[in-house]
Design a protein around this motif. Structure first.
Motif, short mmCIF file in Angstrom:
data_model
loop_
_atom_site.label_atom_id
_atom_site.label_comp_id
_atom_site.label_asym_id
_atom_site.label_seq_id
_atom_site.Cartn_x
_atom_site.Cartn_y
_atom_site.Cartn_z
N VAL A 12 0.85 -1.21 0.17
CA VAL A 12 0.01 -0.21 -0.09
C VAL A 12 0.61 1.08 -0.12
O VAL A 12 0.88 2.25 -0.85
CB VAL A 12 -1.12 0.10 1.12
N VAL A 13 1.89 1.28 0.94
CA VAL A 13 2.72 2.57 1.18
C VAL A 13 3.38 2.75 -0.20
O VAL A 13 3.44 3.91 -0.84
CB VAL A 13 3.72 2.39 2.24
N SER A 14 4.08 1.80 -0.83
CA SER A 14 5.00 1.91 -2.02
C SER A 14 4.09 2.31 -3.20
O SER A 14 4.27 3.14 -4.09
CB SER A 14 5.72 0.68 -2.33
N GLY A 15 2.83 1.59 -3.14
CA GLY A 15 1.89 1.78 -4.40
C GLY A 15 1.43 3.27 -4.34
O GLY A 15 1.43 3.84 -5.29
N LEU A 16 1.05 3.79 -3.24
CA LEU A 16 0.76 5.22 -3.01
C LEU A 16 1.92 6.15 -3.38
O LEU A 16 1.66 7.21 -4.25
CB LEU A 16 0.37 5.56 -1.65
N ILE A 17 3.06 5.91 -2.90
CA ILE A 17 4.22 6.76 -3.39
C ILE A 17 4.44 6.77 -4.80
O ILE A 17 4.73 7.95 -5.47
CB ILE A 17 5.36 6.47 -2.33
N GLY A 18 4.42 5.48 -5.29
CA GLY A 18 4.93 5.52 -6.77
C GLY A 18 3.76 6.12 -7.60
O GLY A 18 4.20 6.48 -8.79
N SER A 19 2.49 6.25 -7.24
CA SER A 19 1.74 6.70 -7.86
C SER A 19 1.66 8.31 -8.23
O SER A 19 1.36 8.84 -9.16
CB SER A 19 0.24 6.60 -7.65
N VAL A 20 2.54 8.91 -7.28
CA VAL A 20 2.75 10.60 -7.33
C VAL A 20 3.96 10.97 -7.78
O VAL A 20 4.31 12.08 -7.65
CB VAL A 20 2.28 10.95 -6.00
N VAL A 21 4.89 9.88 -8.12
CA VAL A 21 6.41 10.27 -8.42
C VAL A 21 6.25 11.24 -9.71
O VAL A 21 5.47 10.78 -10.57
CB VAL A 21 7.13 9.30 -8.80
N PHE A 22 6.83 12.35 -9.86
CA PHE A 22 6.73 13.22 -10.78
C PHE A 22 7.17 12.83 -11.95
O PHE A 22 6.36 12.91 -13.13
CB PHE A 22 7.51 14.44 -10.74
N TYR A 23 8.11 12.10 -12.32
CA TYR A 23 8.50 11.42 -13.39
C TYR A 23 7.57 10.43 -13.99
O TYR A 23 7.31 10.47 -15.39
CB TYR A 23 9.97 10.94 -13.40
N TRP A 24 6.99 9.88 -13.29
CA TRP A 24 6.16 8.65 -13.68
C TRP A 24 4.81 9.30 -14.00
O TRP A 24 4.05 8.99 -14.91
CB TRP A 24 5.76 7.71 -12.37
N TYR A 25 4.46 10.42 -13.29
CA TYR A 25 3.14 11.09 -13.66
C TYR A 25 3.55 11.85 -15.16
O TYR A 25 2.51 11.83 -15.83
CB TYR A 25 2.84 12.42 -12.78
N THR A 26 4.72 12.40 -15.48
CA THR A 26 4.76 13.04 -16.79
C THR A 26 4.92 11.81 -18.13
O THR A 26 4.39 12.05 -19.00
CB THR A 26 6.28 13.47 -16.94
N ARG A 27 4.91 10.56 -17.47
CA ARG A 27 4.92 9.59 -18.59
C ARG A 27 3.49 8.77 -18.56
O ARG A 27 3.40 8.09 -19.56
CB ARG A 27 6.04 8.46 -18.19
N THR A 28 2.74 9.36 -17.70
CA THR A 28 1.15 8.69 -17.72
C THR A 28 0.06 9.82 -17.64
O THR A 28 -0.86 9.25 -17.06
CB THR A 28 1.28 7.49 -16.46
N CYS A 29 0.39 10.81 -17.85
CA CYS A 29 -0.52 12.09 -17.76
C CYS A 29 -1.55 11.85 -19.08
O CYS A 29 -1.25 11.10 -20.09
CB CYS A 29 -0.03 13.45 -17.80
N PHE A 30 -2.55 12.68 -19.10
CA PHE A 30 -3.45 12.71 -20.19
C PHE A 30 -2.81 13.03 -21.42
O PHE A 30 -1.92 13.97 -21.30
CB PHE A 30 -4.60 13.51 -20.00
N GLY A 31 -3.10 12.42 -22.40
CA GLY A 31 -2.48 12.49 -23.81
C GLY A 31 -1.42 11.73 -24.01
O GLY A 31 -0.60 12.05 -25.15
N ARG A 32 -0.49 11.24 -22.95
CA ARG A 32 0.77 10.66 -23.12
C ARG A 32 0.57 9.11 -23.92
O ARG A 32 1.01 8.39 -22.94
CB ARG A 32 1.44 10.59 -21.90
N PHE A 33 0.01 9.12 -24.96
CA PHE A 33 -0.36 7.83 -25.66
C PHE A 33 1.04 7.49 -26.15
O PHE A 33 1.45 7.43 -27.30
CB PHE A 33 -1.25 8.02 -26.78
N ASP A 34 1.93 6.61 -25.37
CA ASP A 34 3.15 6.09 -25.65
C ASP A 34 3.17 4.73 -24.95
O ASP A 34 2.43 4.47 -23.85
CB ASP A 34 4.18 6.89 -25.18
#
Length: 685
Positions: A143-165
């Protein structure tokens, strides 16, 4: 019977906790992305090409969109009419196939499916954190690592809206396949082992279809992960010998790659392909041609500040994660060792920030483990409620510190609606027989919106193509620029080597082409001047027939440092010229008396101040001059300003951008001031 019911109740309770944990992680994962959705709605005029057709936040998305559109039309062939390399992924692109299937099944427009897909795909990472929480024997860690991993900035930039890759599932495959092998190695029941073995094979097949370079990762992920377990997992005699045999093969393979890396043995077949990726990442490749890797930000090494900013959000969080990873290694080594291959991939971030995508789960696991273990050290006498409250408080604090940048950063599309409108201005003409010319960044975008083949795109940007693409933009002669573009767009890049072979060197070939394109009537005299007595068989190809278009966006001014460098490449010295080009806001601190422009604490001496007028037609007007021959030119526009040096100001690129109707060799088709323009490149009359 009572004990049996109690055991069943505990099992039900554990399952319920797992379900609640999954839902909590998914809620945070979606919320950190959904919070930016209102900004898309506010900017709909710029961010949507048409209603229900949002624009993408990465240029590569347009390649996968085009493939998905082909699949929707039933075109599953291997030939790609619009790609410079003419090939589609083999056997297919799973990302595009899924998007096409969802669009067909739901009736939702393809662009809208592509817009939302990265966010939903990113949610599958919850299975990675769940699996490794089980493997590392701590469900709190899941739970803890899943929550933290979800908000990492670099991960967010790769999975934001429109990042169809493909980014959204790459770490999922890289981490879930070793987990399946872990279960295959440690589970006792043959049914369970068989199930995880089959699952590993299925996931590997999907990974192969998901991401092209995965073919080079599958052997390490499957076989090295499995074979290394010989050192810490009990095995039968047959299995032990099998693992040792695999390790011997691995050792031979690694030795072969090292010898090839240092050019001790030739690089043929698969070795050459692997070395291409390795040298791209390590920036070691040597060639007389320019290396595009230097200009790709994702291939630049990540420093300490970049690591903190893109992954941890705070130096304290980074240190805590590193301590947690060390703690995991010391206390769970026999299990953590199954993450050896992902660990090595994450370590490649030192050479290329592209590999940060593999570091994100390790960072989250390390920080999560650190938090869980620190809470375990709290005095037991205060009770479980106090410990749980402390754990929740620590997790919330970490989410705020790690995820602050993700919560507050909106990522707009790479191209806006005006760019799409300009790019589609030639869409209804004769199709793939006509060609598009621009910098490689815009190749996929142009192929999708113009439905024409680009001279160079994100899958074909080798050293020759980027030199040929940039050279005419840097030239100061419109006849040279136009004829160069037409020649290589219609003949292909390898025509350059035919010319170079005739003249004996690339430098002579470039000089001859420049003279020939500026003075086509003097071809016979030019050949004699360059020592060529008979007419080469390719001479008629210098001025081919066909239709070619040129697309130039204003934002290319901001990347001129690199494309101008490639366009002025000297094959002998293996270097080019860097220039200054900046896109700036309208309100600038200018000292008009001394002719100085101050930008972020740095002063730029100005030679000219010009204004960019749109009416009656786009053109430049001189406002003020300063006696500084080495100074810069500042162009003041309504929506923004532009700073350029003398070399860039003299280029065909600059002249067309600010005076789009100034050249008889470039016929203006569509133009939006401050955004982009489209020209037809005309033949010699």
């Amino acid at each position: 019977m009572v004990e049996g019911k109690g055991g069943e109740g505990r099992k039900t309770g554990r399952v319920l906790k797992v379900i609640l944990g999954i839902l909590l992680v998914l809620c945070v994962n979606f919320s950190v992305r959904l919070v930016h959705l209102p900004e898309w709605q506010k900017g709909q005029k710029l961010f949507y090409a048409a209603p229900s057709h949002p624009l993408m936040t990465t240029q590569d998305a347009y390649y996968y969109l085009r493939l998905a559109d082909d699949y929707l039309k039933g075109d599953f062939g291997g030939r790609d009419l619009l790609s410079p390399i003419s090939k589609k992924p083999y056997p297919f692109s799973l990302l595009s196939l899924v998007a096409a299937g969802v669009s067909r099944f739901t009736g939702v427009p393809l662009e809208m499916v592509a817009f939302y897909m990265p966010v939903f795909m990113s949610s599958l990472m919850v299975l990675v954190y769940l699996g490794w929480g089980i493997a590392l024997m701590d469900m709190r860690l899941f739970v803890v690592s899943g929550l933290i991993g979800s908000v990492v900035f670099y991960w967010y930039t790769r999975t934001c809206f429109g990042r169809f890759d493909t980014d959204s599932l790459i770490p999922f495959f890289v981490y879930i396949i070793p987990y399946c092998l872990f279960r295959f190695c440690v589970d006792k029941r043959w049914q369970s082992r068989s199930a995880f073995a089959v699952l590993a094979v299925i996931l590997s097949s999907l990974f192969y279809c998901w991401w092209l370079p995965a073919r080079y990762l599958l052997f390490p992920l499957l076989f090295i992960t499995y074979a290394v377990s010989v050192f810490f997992v009990p095995s039968s005699r047959f299995e032990k010998y099998l693992k040792i045999g695999i390790l011997v093969v691995v050792a031979i393979g690694v030795t072969t790659l090292l010898l090839a890396y240092f050019s001790i043995i030739p690089r043929s077949g698969w070795i050459g392909h692997v070395m291409g990726y390795v040298e791209l990442v390590t920036h070691r490749g040597k060639s007389s041609l320019p290396s595009v890797a230097s200009s790709i930000s994702e291939l630049i090494p990540i420093g300490y500040k970049g690591l903190v900013g893109k992954i941890a959000g705070n130096a304290v969080m980074l240190v805590a994660s590193l301590v947690g990873l060390g703690w995991l290694v010391m206390t769970r080594f026999s299990r953590f060792a199954f993450l050896g291959v992902p660990f090595l991939l994450a370590g490649a971030s030192l050479f290329s920030r592209r590999f940060l995508i593999f570091l994100t789960p390790l960072f989250a696991l390390g920080l999560g483990f650190f938090i869980c273990k620190i809470v375990d050290f709290l005095p037991q006498r205060k009770g479980d409620l106090w410990r749980r409250s402390s754990l929740i408080a620590a997790v919330v604090l970490c989410l705020c510190m790690v995820g602050d940048r993700a919560w507050n950063t909106f990522i707009p599309p790479r191209n806006l609606s005006y760019h799409a409108w300009v790019a589609s201005s030639v869409r209804n003409s004769s199709g793939s027989s006509e060609l598009m010319w621009s910098w490689w960044d815009y190749g996929y975008f142009l192929e999708y919106y113009s439905e024409k083949r680009a001279f160079v795109d994100g899958g074909s940007q080798d050293g020759l193509r980027i030199f040929l693409a940039a050279f005419p933009l840097t030239a100061g002669n419109d006849d040279l620029s136009a004829s160069w573009i037409r020649c290589f767009a219609l003949n292909g890049p390898h025509f350059f080597w035919s010319v170079a072979k005739t003249f004996g060197s690339t430098e002579k070939a470039i000089n001859f082409l420049a003279d020939a394109f500026q003075s086509p009537s003097e071809l016979s005299n030019l050949l004699k001047k360059y020592g060529v007595n008979s007419q080469p068989p390719w001479l008629r190809r210098l001025f081919p027939a066909g239709r070619v278009y040129l697309y130039l966006p204003f934002e290319m001014l901001g990347t001129a440092y690199w494309w101008y460098y490639y366009g002025t490449w000297n094959f002998a010295t293996q270097s080019g010229k860097h220039v200054v080009g900046m896109v700036l806001p309208s309100n600038l601190p200018i000292d008009r008396n001394n002719g100085l422009l101050n930008i972020r604490g740095k002063s730029f001496p100005l030679k000219h101040i010009m204004t960019y007028a749109i009416k009656p037609e786009p053109s430049l007007f001189l406002v003020k001059s300063f006696e500084k021959p080495s100074g810069y030119t500042l162009v003041l526009g309504k929506l923004g300003s532009f700073l350029v040096d003398n070399n860039l100001e003299q280029s065909t690129f600059f002249r067309l951008l600010f005076a789009p109707k100034s050249s008889p060799r470039f016929h203006l088709i569509r133009y939006v001031p401050h955004y982009a323009g489209m020209w037809e490149v005309l033949p010699v009359r």
